[in-house]
Design a protein around this motif. Structure first.
Motif, PDB file in Angstrom:
ATOM      1  N   GLU A 504       0.251  -9.245  39.200  1.00 20.17           N
ATOM      2  CA  GLU A 504       0.164  -7.818  38.876  1.00 20.17           C
ATOM      3  C   GLU A 504       1.347  -7.364  38.030  1.00 20.17           C
ATOM      4  N   VAL A 505       2.545  -7.851  38.350  1.00 22.14           N
ATOM      5  CA  VAL A 505       3.744  -7.480  37.593  1.00 22.14           C
ATOM      6  C   VAL A 505       3.644  -7.999  36.163  1.00 22.14           C
ATOM      7  N   LYS A 506       3.232  -9.258  36.020  1.00 22.62           N
ATOM      8  CA  LYS A 506       3.157  -9.838  34.671  1.00 22.62           C
ATOM      9  C   LYS A 506       2.028  -9.203  33.853  1.00 22.62           C
ATOM     10  N   GLU A 507       0.951  -8.825  34.533  1.00 22.45           N
ATOM     11  CA  GLU A 507      -0.130  -8.133  33.814  1.00 22.45           C
ATOM     12  C   GLU A 507       0.374  -6.806  33.254  1.00 22.45           C
ATOM     13  N   GLN A 508       1.104  -6.048  34.081  1.00 25.81           N
ATOM     14  CA  GLN A 508       1.665  -4.773  33.613  1.00 25.81           C
ATOM     15  C   GLN A 508       2.584  -5.003  32.416  1.00 25.81           C
ATOM     16  N   THR A 509       3.381  -6.056  32.495  1.00 27.61           N
ATOM     17  CA  THR A 509       4.340  -6.345  31.428  1.00 27.61           C
ATOM     18  C   THR A 509       3.614  -6.701  30.134  1.00 27.61           C
ATOM     19  N   LEU A 510       2.555  -7.486  30.228  1.00 29.76           N
ATOM     20  CA  LEU A 510       1.770  -7.825  29.036  1.00 29.76           C
ATOM     21  C   LEU A 510       1.079  -6.590  28.466  1.00 29.76           C
ATOM     22  N   CYS A 511       0.688  -5.665  29.331  1.00 31.97           N
ATOM     23  CA  CYS A 511       0.089  -4.414  28.851  1.00 31.97           C
ATOM     24  C   CYS A 511       1.111  -3.596  28.068  1.00 31.97           C
ATOM     25  N   ILE A 512       2.371  -3.632  28.515  1.00 34.45           N
ATOM     26  CA  ILE A 512       3.434  -2.956  27.759  1.00 34.45           C
ATOM     27  C   ILE A 512       3.552  -3.584  26.368  1.00 34.45           C
ATOM     28  N   LEU A 513       3.501  -4.907  26.313  1.00 33.41           N
ATOM     29  CA  LEU A 513       3.544  -5.579  25.001  1.00 33.41           C
ATOM     30  C   LEU A 513       2.347  -5.182  24.140  1.00 33.41           C
ATOM     31  N   ALA A 514       1.176  -5.034  24.758  1.00 31.42           N
ATOM     32  CA  ALA A 514      -0.012  -4.627  24.005  1.00 31.42           C
ATOM     33  C   ALA A 514       0.189  -3.237  23.411  1.00 31.42           C
ATOM     34  N   ASN A 515       0.840  -2.340  24.166  1.00 24.64           N
ATOM     35  CA  ASN A 515       1.112  -1.003  23.646  1.00 24.64           C
ATOM     36  C   ASN A 515       2.114  -1.061  22.495  1.00 24.64           C
ATOM     37  N   ILE A 516       3.164  -1.896  22.659  1.00 22.06           N
ATOM     38  CA  ILE A 516       4.139  -2.054  21.583  1.00 22.06           C
ATOM     39  C   ILE A 516       3.455  -2.592  20.329  1.00 22.06           C
ATOM     40  N   ALA A 517       2.520  -3.521  20.520  1.00 21.60           N
ATOM     41  CA  ALA A 517       1.803  -4.121  19.391  1.00 21.60           C
ATOM     42  C   ALA A 517       0.938  -3.108  18.658  1.00 21.60           C
ATOM     43  N   ASP A 518       0.665  -1.969  19.287  1.00 18.16           N
ATOM     44  CA  ASP A 518      -0.132  -0.931  18.636  1.00 18.16           C
ATOM     45  C   ASP A 518       0.712  -0.044  17.724  1.00 18.16           C
ATOM     46  N   GLY A 519       2.038  -0.142  17.826  1.00 13.20           N
ATOM     47  CA  GLY A 519       2.892   0.663  16.966  1.00 13.20           C
ATOM     48  C   GLY A 519       2.820   0.217  15.517  1.00 13.20           C
ATOM     49  N   THR A 520       3.138   1.117  14.622  1.00 16.72           N
ATOM     50  CA  THR A 520       3.108   0.769  13.195  1.00 16.72           C
ATOM     51  C   THR A 520       4.284  -0.128  12.837  1.00 16.72           C
ATOM     52  N   THR A 521       5.472   0.298  13.255  1.00 17.16           N
ATOM     53  CA  THR A 521       6.672  -0.507  12.985  1.00 17.16           C
ATOM     54  C   THR A 521       7.083  -1.312  14.206  1.00 17.16           C
ATOM     55  N   ALA A 522       6.729  -0.832  15.398  1.00 19.19           N
ATOM     56  CA  ALA A 522       7.161  -1.490  16.634  1.00 19.19           C
ATOM     57  C   ALA A 522       6.613  -2.895  16.762  1.00 19.19           C
ATOM     58  N   LYS A 523       5.411  -3.149  16.196  1.00 23.32           N
ATOM     59  CA  LYS A 523       4.808  -4.474  16.356  1.00 23.32           C
ATOM     60  C   LYS A 523       5.652  -5.572  15.721  1.00 23.32           C
TER      61      LYS A 523
END
Length: 634
Positions: A504-523
């Motif tokens: 569950e912890v690692k899933e949440q962390t990967l979801c954070i990465l998925a959100n970062i990957a949605d940024g224009t410059t953040a990715k």
């Protein structure tokens, strides 16, 4: 003025109304006054205990006609009285009935009826007014619109025990703050109501006592006046003490205890006053025990049943009593009141209505300023609910300094307070404006955020990750936050993915990465970090479906085909072997993967390859995720 209509309203729903209902209304238009009177009496008998019949008659236009007859000078007093009785019976139906009566301006018509010299007609009008004003859909301000109403009601108090009971009940229900207290006080409420405490009628005594309770609440002026009032040779505080005796009904004991408590708080009565100290100490303890038990019972009853929560909240003065419990001197009563409100706050409808109407957030914020940990845990847990995005209380709570308060809770040594503090911040950040997110990050500090990410309590860690997910949602917000905190966030993500943490912890962390990957410059913080990319690749091939799905969301957002630099990102990911993994996933015989439609759909969406080998992503699966949540009803 009231609606004066000569003909009944006809609506399309009449086809569903019985012929007998139409007959009742038609008889109101008979040219023979005696037949009209008999028709009203028959209508009165027909609607008693029959909500369907009440609704039918309202639809058919009975209310405007009854009000017309009630106001006509040519109507007999007996007819006017019977009309008022029927209107009162209609008001005792559903809230929609009361709304229909209010729409026809029933209150001005009934108030006008109070000018009649006939006592029975006055009592019928007051009884109807009492029913309407005690309904939750009636604005209390309607009582104060005409400045002549309050003094006239004061004058009517001496007419009969019924006028006393109904008027006191109207006053106690419609006195909702300092302005109302001042109006009633200035028109002689204390002097006019005091002698009613010795009335032979229990109902009159009880309603008078309730009046003093609402008048004295947080009002030093009223409290100081009450202490010197004499009733039949006895001071008012002594009468309140007598009402605390164990042989008196519990409702009377509790209400008189409230009056004395409010007077003590205002300094009108010394806490060591010899006339009440022993009795007050003993009976207040007993009253506190009763209130504590009642609040606990309501909390338990409303924990998991929406219908029961609704019934509790709609009980007359119940929300006022529970909210008042938040400021009780007894810690146990305060705790029970908080837990009761927490239980009731699990209702979305009540959060939007009753909790806002009673401004529950105000006393709750006071409780959170200085209270024992046990109360703080319950109060902060309730605050999590009030900060959900659909709660009208969210904005005023934010304006009252909640961010700093909650950030302070995250530093508590008590794990439950840390969890609730970060949980409330997570709810606060859900779909929030950039300014609110910036305030949270500034008040919390990067150092504290990362201390929470290494907290030994799993709940604290999970809620901190949830907060990060909510902060990193909406592309401009993602880019802004990552431009200032990107390095630290990427370090924290790396440490968690490398550590011994739960799925569950690692899933949440990967979801954070998925959100970062949605940024224009953040990715680019992901694309330039080969270590992170290798970890995403690793979790795409993980045995747990949740981690595979979260990792694929990362890839999905990175290779978005319509964005600048997508070609280069796709090339790099293909060179890393991402396409090969997707091929394997799409052809995997693994039952866990094949049985999971979400993973299968994601693979198919991502696994669309052009003739030159480039990955194409459809818009249907691009996703950033944020999460609001209610805390458990602990």
């Amino acid at each position: 003025m009231a609606c004066l209509l000569e003909t009944p309203i006809r609506m399309s729903v009449l086809s569903e109304v019985t012929a007998s209902s139409r007959h009742y209304v038609d008889r109101l238009f008979d040219p023979d006054p005696q037949k009209v009177l008999q028709g009203v009496i028959d209508m009165k008998n027909a609607v008693i205990g029959n909500n369907k019949q009440k609704a039918n008659l309202i639809v058919l236009g009975a209310v405007p006609r009854l009000l017309y007859l009630l106001q006509q000078e040519t109507s007999s007093t007996e007819l006017k009285t019977e009309c008022a009785v029927v209107l009162g019976s209609l008001a005792m139906g559903t809230e929609n009935n009361v709304k229909s009566l209010l729409d026809c301006h029933i209150i001005p018509a009934l108030l006008q009826g109070l000018l009649s010299p006939d006592l029975k007609f006055i009592e019928a009008c007051l009884r109807c007014l009492r029913t309407i004003f005690t309904s939750p859909v009636t604005p209390e301000e309607l009582l104060y619109t005409d400045a002549t109403v309050i003094p006239h009601l004061m004058a009517l108090l001496s007419r009969s025990r019924y006028t006393q009971e109904y008027i006191c009940q109207i006053f106690s229900h419609c006195c909702k703050g300092p302005d109302h207290q001042t109006i009633l006080f200035n028109h002689g409420a204390v002097q006019n109501i005091a002698h009613l405490l010795t009335s032979p009628s229990y109902k009159v005594r009880m309603q008078a006592l309730k009046c003093f309770s609402v008048l004295a609440f947080e009002n030093p002026q009223v409290s100081m006046t009450l202490v010197n009032v004499l009733v039949d040779g006895e001071l008012l505080p002594q009468i309140f003490v007598k009402m605390l005796q164990r042989d008196k009904p519990i409702e009377m004991q509790l209400t008189s205890a409230k009056c004395l408590t409010y007077m003590c708080r205002a300094g009108a009565i010394r806490t060591d006053d010899s006339c009440i100290v022993l009795k007050l100490d003993h009976d207040l303890k007993h009253a506190h025990e009763l209130r504590q038990a009642a609040f606990k019972l309501y909390a338990s009853l409303g924990a998991n049943d929406e219908d029961i929560r609704k019934k509790i909240i709609e009980t007359e003065n119940m929300m006022d009593r529970i909210v008042t419990g938040l400021s009780e001197s007894s810690v146990k009563v305060r705790l029970a009141a908080v837990r009761c409100l927490h239980s009731l706050s699990r209702s979305v409808q009540q959060l939007r209505t009753s909790f806002q109407d009673h401004a529950v957030w105000k006393p709750l914020m006071k409780v959170l300023q200085n209270a024992p940990d046990e109360i703080l845990v319950a109060a902060s847990s309730m605050l999590c609910n009030l900060l959900l995005e659909f709660s009208p209380s969210k904005e005023p709570i934010l304006e009252s300094g909640a961010v700093e308060l909650l950030c302070g809770l995250t530093q508590s040594e008590n794990p439950a307070l840390r969890v609730n503090g970060i949980w409330a911040l997570m709810n606060m950040a859900f779909q929030a404006e950039q300014k609110i997110k910036a305030d949270i990050l500034r008040s919390l500090s990067t150092e504290q955020l990362f201390r929470l990410l290494s907290d030994s309590d799993l709940n604290v860690l999970m809620k901190t990750l949830g907060l990060l997910r909510n902060l990193l949602s909406t592309r401009p917000h993602i880019d802004k936050i990552m431009s200032t905190h990107g390095k630290q966030i990427m370090q924290a993500v790396t440490l968690i993915l490398e550590g011994e943490h739960s799925i569950e912890v690692k899933e949440q962390t990967l979801c954070i990465l998925a959100n970062i990957a949605d940024g224009t410059t953040a990715k680019e913080l992901i694309m330039t970090n080969d270590d992170i990319l290798q970890k995403i690749k690793y979790y795409m091939g993980h045995s747990h479906v949740k981690l595979q799905l979260a990792a694929m969301f990362c890839i999905s957002n990175l290779i978005w085909n319509e964005e600048e630099g997508s070609q280069e990102r796709q090339d790099k990911l293909r060179d890393m072997g991402i396409v090969d993994i997707l091929h394997k996933l799409s052809q995997s015989p693994d039952s866990n993967l094949c049985d999971n439609s979400s993973v299968r759909k994601m693979v198919i969406c991502i696994m669309s390859v052009t003739s030159d080998g480039h990955i194409i992503v459809s818009s249907s699966h691009r996703k950033t995720r944020a999460q609001p949540a209610m805390p458990p009803n602990g």
